[in-house]
Motif scaffolding. Structure first.
Motif, PDB file in Angstrom:
ATOM      1  N   LEU A  92       3.660  -3.518  -4.790  1.00 41.05           N
ATOM      2  CA  LEU A  92       4.850  -4.350  -4.537  1.00 41.05           C
ATOM      3  C   LEU A  92       4.855  -5.548  -5.483  1.00 41.05           C
ATOM      4  CD1 LEU A  92       7.317  -5.376  -2.948  1.00 41.05           C
ATOM      5  CD2 LEU A  92       5.746  -6.340  -1.253  1.00 41.05           C
ATOM      6  N   MET A  93       3.728  -6.242  -5.586  1.00 37.12           N
ATOM      7  CA  MET A  93       3.675  -7.417  -6.464  1.00 37.12           C
ATOM      8  C   MET A  93       3.884  -7.005  -7.925  1.00 37.12           C
ATOM      9  SD  MET A  93       0.606  -9.624  -4.710  1.00 37.12           S
ATOM     10  CE  MET A  93       0.901 -11.199  -5.513  1.00 37.12           C
ATOM     11  N   ARG A  94       3.270  -5.882  -8.295  1.00 38.26           N
ATOM     12  CA  ARG A  94       3.397  -5.407  -9.686  1.00 38.26           C
ATOM     13  C   ARG A  94       4.860  -5.137 -10.014  1.00 38.26           C
ATOM     14  NH1 ARG A  94       0.490  -0.614  -9.420  1.00 38.26           N
ATOM     15  NH2 ARG A  94      -1.499  -1.697  -9.599  1.00 38.26           N
ATOM     16  N   ASN A  98       7.421  -6.873 -12.607  1.00 42.42           N
ATOM     17  CA  ASN A  98       8.100  -6.085 -13.658  1.00 42.42           C
ATOM     18  C   ASN A  98       9.588  -6.367 -13.689  1.00 42.42           C
ATOM     19  OD1 ASN A  98       5.837  -4.810 -14.497  1.00 42.42           O
ATOM     20  ND2 ASN A  98       6.183  -2.921 -13.330  1.00 42.42           N
ATOM     21  N   ARG A  99      10.147  -6.645 -12.510  1.00 38.41           N
ATOM     22  CA  ARG A  99      11.600  -6.864 -12.453  1.00 38.41           C
ATOM     23  C   ARG A  99      11.971  -8.315 -12.698  1.00 38.41           C
ATOM     24  NH1 ARG A  99      13.997  -2.880  -7.881  1.00 38.41           N
ATOM     25  NH2 ARG A  99      12.575  -1.159  -8.266  1.00 38.41           N
ATOM     26  N   GLY A 100      10.993  -9.122 -13.086  1.00 36.40           N
ATOM     27  CA  GLY A 100      11.295 -10.496 -13.504  1.00 36.40           C
ATOM     28  C   GLY A 100      11.266 -11.541 -12.397  1.00 36.40           C
ATOM     29  N   CYS A 101      10.800 -11.181 -11.200  1.00 38.01           N
ATOM     30  CA  CYS A 101      10.705 -12.197 -10.139  1.00 38.01           C
ATOM     31  C   CYS A 101       9.558 -13.154 -10.464  1.00 38.01           C
ATOM     32  CB  CYS A 101      10.413 -11.550  -8.796  1.00 38.01           C
ATOM     33  SG  CYS A 101      11.673 -10.423  -8.276  1.00 38.01           S
ATOM     34  N   TYR A 120     -10.868 -12.573  -7.465  1.00 37.74           N
ATOM     35  CA  TYR A 120     -11.755 -11.435  -7.185  1.00 37.74           C
ATOM     36  C   TYR A 120     -10.943 -10.179  -6.870  1.00 37.74           C
ATOM     37  CZ  TYR A 120     -15.378  -8.525  -5.105  1.00 37.74           C
ATOM     38  OH  TYR A 120     -16.229  -7.480  -4.831  1.00 37.74           O
ATOM     39  N   PHE A 121      -9.887 -10.330  -6.069  1.00 36.25           N
ATOM     40  CA  PHE A 121      -9.117  -9.158  -5.654  1.00 36.25           C
ATOM     41  C   PHE A 121      -8.015  -8.793  -6.660  1.00 36.25           C
ATOM     42  CE2 PHE A 121     -11.305 -10.425  -1.830  1.00 36.25           C
ATOM     43  CZ  PHE A 121     -11.747  -9.200  -1.343  1.00 36.25           C
ATOM     44  N   GLY A 122      -8.056  -9.439  -7.821  1.00 36.47           N
ATOM     45  CA  GLY A 122      -7.182  -9.034  -8.919  1.00 36.47           C
ATOM     46  C   GLY A 122      -5.705  -9.275  -8.652  1.00 36.47           C
ATOM     47  N   LEU A 123      -5.360 -10.339  -7.913  1.00 36.17           N
ATOM     48  CA  LEU A 123      -3.943 -10.613  -7.650  1.00 36.17           C
ATOM     49  C   LEU A 123      -3.409 -11.750  -8.522  1.00 36.17           C
ATOM     50  CD1 LEU A 123      -3.901 -10.370  -3.728  1.00 36.17           C
ATOM     51  CD2 LEU A 123      -3.314  -8.612  -5.409  1.00 36.17           C
ATOM     52  N   VAL A 212      10.118   1.461  -1.810  1.00 37.31           N
ATOM     53  CA  VAL A 212       8.667   1.333  -1.656  1.00 37.31           C
ATOM     54  C   VAL A 212       8.022   1.853  -2.937  1.00 37.31           C
ATOM     55  CG1 VAL A 212       6.669   1.973  -0.253  1.00 37.31           C
ATOM     56  CG2 VAL A 212       8.903   1.685   0.830  1.00 37.31           C
ATOM     57  N   PRO A 213       7.468   0.972  -3.757  1.00 39.56           N
ATOM     58  CA  PRO A 213       6.950   1.437  -5.046  1.00 39.56           C
ATOM     59  C   PRO A 213       5.674   2.253  -4.895  1.00 39.56           C
ATOM     60  CG  PRO A 213       6.451  -0.886  -4.751  1.00 39.56           C
ATOM     61  CD  PRO A 213       7.245  -0.457  -3.552  1.00 39.56           C
TER      62      PRO A 213
END
Ligand code: TYD
Length: 425
Positions: A92-94, A98-101, A120-123, A212-213
């Motif tokens: 979802l974050m990715r 990608n959509r510019g948010c 650590y969790f790569g976010l 839902v991606p």
């Protein structure tokens, strides 16, 4: 679609309950105070701890401060990592990015703890800013935090799992999504105040994205000489990938599906001492062809993290190096079987062949492969080392000679960082 999305952290992006609740329990036990029932205990996740100690454990401010100190005694070295990205959050974050948010986090956690978790969790790579209280003002209002990273709240939504998040959004002039999969205890009246409610991450994705991606799969292989400890660590790798938010699939080679398991019996049976190196190499490749087709490729298409105990590098090392068929020849034998499905990461548990032999002598009866002589394992070791040196982008090299606990610690420290650094998660 909203242009700015501000996420709460605990209970919204990550399921941090395990580490927080174990550390609260630790603090209360050290203080000799009774531990509240689970329904109450879960309310500690999210809001500032001092307030929770005072509210739910009837502590004075001084006692609560001591509670926080003791909490940190366990949380800082261990508890922060007992955390899990909710499945579906990463894609979802990715996709929002990608959509510019523009994506932000606003959390009541200290900045230091929040950054440690996000990194650590790569976010961290998805975020445009993190708002967290400075050590001096641990009780910063969440509305102020939102405004500190996102001063213009037109076209902005705050996503959180507690009423505090919804109220903060309102004060800051933003819309809100109340998520119900986290730790908040919502009443219907409170939920009415949120602009949207989301029972699941999928529902949140529908609100923010309209779809839902899909997750993209990650393929990890585990390699090393016999006795290197990779089979012991394989469950740790699985846990790490689950904590990063992935559904996982564990498999092994030779084997992993019924045809390949039958080929495994042929390969490892001591009754087949006369097997030629070429037959052996082709059987490993054949077993792999079926395994990739039946198990690995479908799981990767479904967005899973596939963890395979040995893969094509074992053929290159054991048959190419050990049996002296040559690296090139064995790679060619495997092309059709691998079918372009190469690991994204190969965790290589490095041990030398003397250690390998020593460890195996103290284990079970040797199979056909393990009956080979020391020179075979020395050549296999050299081939593994050459593969590691030639593929630094894929190989994560760990020191397999250390104790189980030390190897686990090295794995926990290095695997998520490697995946993030290589842009794989
Ligand atoms: P296994 O009992 O699974 O050993 P380990 O736990 O060390 O993986 O047996 C697999 C044996 O097969 C092991 O000795 C390595 C060997 N092997 C090859 O020689 N080539 C290959 O392609 C693979 C996958 C394994």
């Amino acid at each position: 679609m909203y242009r700015n999305i501000v996420f709460d952290l605990d209970g919204t992006l990550t399921d941090s309950g395990r580490g927080i609740l174990a550390s609260v329990t630790y603090a209360l036990e050290k203080l000799g105070a009774p531990v509240p029932a689970p329904e109450t205990l879960r309310l500690f996740v999210g809001p500032p701890l001092t307030g929770s100690f005072m509210k739910y454990c009837c502590m004075t401010e001084a006692q609560a401060a001591e509670g926080v100190r003791l909490f940190r005694e366990r949380y800082v070295p261990i508890g922060w990592r007992e955390n899990r990205v909710y499945p579906g959050i990463r894609p979802l974050m990715r996709e929002l990015k990608n959509r510019g948010c523009r994506l932000y986090v606003a959390t009541g956690k200290s900045r230091e703890s929040a950054l440690r978790v996000l990194e650590y969790f790569g976010l961290m790579s998805y975020l445009d800013g993190v708002a967290a209280p400075d050590p001096k003002e641990m009780h910063a209002e969440k509305a102020k935090l939102i405004l500190s990273v996102c001063p213009d709240t037109a076209d902005t939504v705050m996503v959180g799992d507690t009423m505090g998040d919804v109220e903060a959004a309102e004060t800051a002039g933003a819309d809100s999504v109340a998520v119900l999969y986290g730790y908040g205890a919502w009443t219907e009246a409170q939920l009415e105040k949120a602009t949207f409610r989301a029972d699941t991450v999928a529902a949140l994705s529908m609100i923010l994205l309209g779809e839902v991606p899909a997750e993209k799969g990650v393929f990890l292989s585990l390699e090393g000489l016999d006795g290197c400890g990779k089979t012991t660590q394989r469950d740790r790798v699985k846990e790490i990938m689950e904590d990063l938010g992935y559904e996982t699939l564990l498999s092994r080679e030779p084997g992993g599906c019924s045809i390949s398991e039958e080929i495994r019996s042929l390969l490892l049976s001591v009754a087949h001492g006369e097997m030629t190196p070429t037959t052996e190499a082709l059987l490993y490749a054949a077993s792999r062809a079926q395994h990739v087709h039946d198990v690995i490729a479908p799981a990767l298409r479904a967005g899973k993290a596939v963890i395979c105990d040995r893969f094509v590098d074992s053929s290159v090392a054991y048959q190419g190096g050990g049996r002296s068929l040559g690296v090139e020849t064995v790679s060619q034998y495997n092309e059709a079987g691998v079918h372009g499905c190469m690991p994204d990461v190969t965790v290589y548990f490095r041990i030398d062949h003397e250690t390998s032999l020593r460890r195996r002598y103290s284990a079970s009866a040797p199979d056909r492969m393990e009956q080979a002589d020391a020179a075979f394992f020395a050549r296999t070791e050299r081939a593994f080392e050459q593969l590691a040196a030639e593929n630094p982008n894929r190989f994560l090299v760990l020191d397999g000679r250390r104790t189980k606990e030390e190897v686990t610690a090295e794995l926990q420290e290095k695997l998520p960082a490697f995946l993030t650094e290589k842009g794989l998660i």
